[in-house]
Design an enzyme around this catalytic site. Structure first.
Site, PDB file in Angstrom:
ATOM      1  N   ASP A   1     -32.888 130.348 165.217  1.00  0.00           N
ATOM      2  CA  ASP A   1     -32.042 129.894 164.107  1.00  0.00           C
ATOM      3  C   ASP A   1     -32.859 129.722 162.829  1.00  0.00           C
ATOM      4  O   ASP A   1     -34.080 129.622 162.857  1.00  0.00           O
ATOM      5  CB  ASP A   1     -31.349 128.561 164.458  1.00  0.00           C
TER       6      ASP A   1
ATOM      7  N   GLU B   1     -33.265 124.903 166.720  1.00  0.00           N
ATOM      8  CA  GLU B   1     -34.437 124.055 166.481  1.00  0.00           C
ATOM      9  C   GLU B   1     -34.282 123.271 165.188  1.00  0.00           C
ATOM     10  O   GLU B   1     -34.658 122.113 165.092  1.00  0.00           O
ATOM     11  CB  GLU B   1     -35.699 124.923 166.419  1.00  0.00           C
TER      12      GLU B   1
END
Ligand SMILES: [Zn+2]
Length: 427
Positions: free
Chosen positions: A94, A189
């Site tokens: 991400d 994350e």
């Protein structure tokens, strides 16, 4: 190696994988699935073993061990082969919610010769050594930026491209000796959920590294410890015209008072650097009846973190005492802990990373992270996981950049790490 690493990186950054804190699904956004599925297909094509994408969006694969030389006893006699520790390498798919990651148009500034880099999508932006000192070391390198309207996403697609290139390198060069290596690509994350649904038994590793750092040579094995706090203030609403006689207590006003009372000169993010911690209000929702303020508390050391909790609770108590008509509460919950508390007991993961970095001709440097990493949670859960450089700079905004040659150094470090852990023995 260079073309493959570059083409991988450019391919991955063009997929919008921004995570979203408001979503409760895992991964939090569908775009992350697009990259995870692409990586799965690529790992299958490369011939990785046990390639598996879990329902929660964790992609794991194995680069099987090559033939390791049998360990030799001190006497010189060959001992039975000892299984090397299982090494896992992590990158997150991400990108940060702080700035747009949609329609990233990467630009390669080949053979950078110094000076400011301009952005076609925003003429006001300039990337130069005043905001990016490491550019001074990058003459002759190929710098990659976005176009000015989005972040680049080198955080952490640099890590993703590095690990995919590592997989290709090791799978096509079986003469490089190494043990089993587990690759793990994680979602979310950037919103602090990167390891929430990871099953460490599935991963089955003894030591890990996250590839999610900056300048070549950097190892991060210390992070902040983090807590989150929520302050709730209940006031009393009346018609404002009658407030003087009907006892209005404005929660909004009390919230403002609380924020003004914070000792900002010594513990705000903007006024602290290095090893200083902070109290940081991140969000406020307030009206006359009710106010909610969210905070994050950070410090490298637990006594410092606890002190910040006490400061906030003390201010809330003071506010409560001065305003009996209101109700003020402060709840603090644990987020993550400094990985150094565990790594200091066994520095081998850090020492072997230093050895790997030295062996490719650069000097390792310690870089304490003023934040948390997936590795903080992994380390606390029993899987030691320092963070290694991946080349990214000026992350989470439009100035984000990476040098291709810095990513190559990271791939080389990972190859060395694989070799070094392959010849290490389990304890
Ligand atoms: Zn990152």
């Amino acid at each position: 190696m260079a073309d493959t690493l570059l083409s991988r990186f450019l391919r991955y950054v063009q997929i919008d994988t921004q995570s979203d804190e408001r979503s409760s699904s895992c991964p939090s956004t569908p775009g992350q699935w697009n990259l995870l599925r692409l990586l799965k297909a690529e790992l299958d094509t490369l011939g990785a073993a046990n390639v598996r994408l879990t329902d929660a969006g964790y992609l794991m694969a194995t680069i099987p061990a090559t033939n390791l030389p049998a360990a030799t006893k001190k006497s010189g006699a060959r001992s039975p082969r000892i299984q090397a520790p299982r090494l896992a390498l992590f990158a997150h798919v991400d990108t940060a919610p702080d700035f747009s990651g949609k329609d990233v148009k990467p630009i390669v500034h080949s053979n950078y010769q110094g000076g400011a880099i301009k952005f076609p999508g925003n003429p006001r932006l300039l990337l130069d050594e005043t905001v990016a000192p490491h550019l001074l070391d990058c003459k002759g390198k190929d710098i990659i930026t976005a176009s000015g309207t989005t972040l680049l996403g080198a955080d952490d697609k640099a890590g993703v491209a590095i690990l995919m290139t590592l997989a290709e390198t090791l799978l096509t060069q079986p003469r490089i000796p190494h043990g089993d290596i587990r690759l793990c690509f994680t979602p979310d994350e950037e919103i602090g959920r990167g390891t929430d649904k990871l099953n460490l038994k599935d991963l089955d590793a003894d030591v890990a590294y996250t590839l999610d750092g900056g300048t070549p040579g950097e190892i991060s094995w210390e992070t902040f410890s983090g807590d989150a706090a929520v302050v709730e203030i209940e006031g009393t609403s009346t018609h404002p015209g009658e407030a003087g006689t009907k006892g209005m207590v404005s929660a909004l006003h009390l919230a403002a008072k609380l924020l003004c009372a914070l000792p900002r000169e010594k513990c705000a993010p903007e006024s602290t650097t290095g090893r200083q911690g902070f109290i940081h209000p991140t969000r406020i929702e307030a009206g006359v009846e009710k106010a909610t303020i969210k905070f994050i508390l950070r410090d490298f050391q637990m006594p410092g973190l606890e002190e910040k909790g006490r400061i906030l609770q003390g201010l809330c108590k003071g506010l409560q005492a001065a305003t009996p008509g209101a109700r003020v509460s402060c709840k603090i919950r644990k987020q993550y802990r400094n990985m150094a508390y565990w790594l200091e007991k066994d520095m081998r993961p850090v020492d072997l990373a230093r050895q790997a970095i030295r062996s490719i001709g650069i000097e390792p440097t310690d870089h304490p992270v003023r934040g948390g990493t997936d590795g903080s949670r992994l380390t606390e859960s029993g899987l030691p996981a320092p963070n290694l450089f991946a080349g990214m700079h000026n992350i989470h905004g439009p100035l984000e950049w990476v040098a291709l040659q810095d990513m190559e150094l990271s791939v080389k470090t990972c190859v060395k790490l694989a070799e070094i852990w392959g010849s290490a023995t389990s304890r």
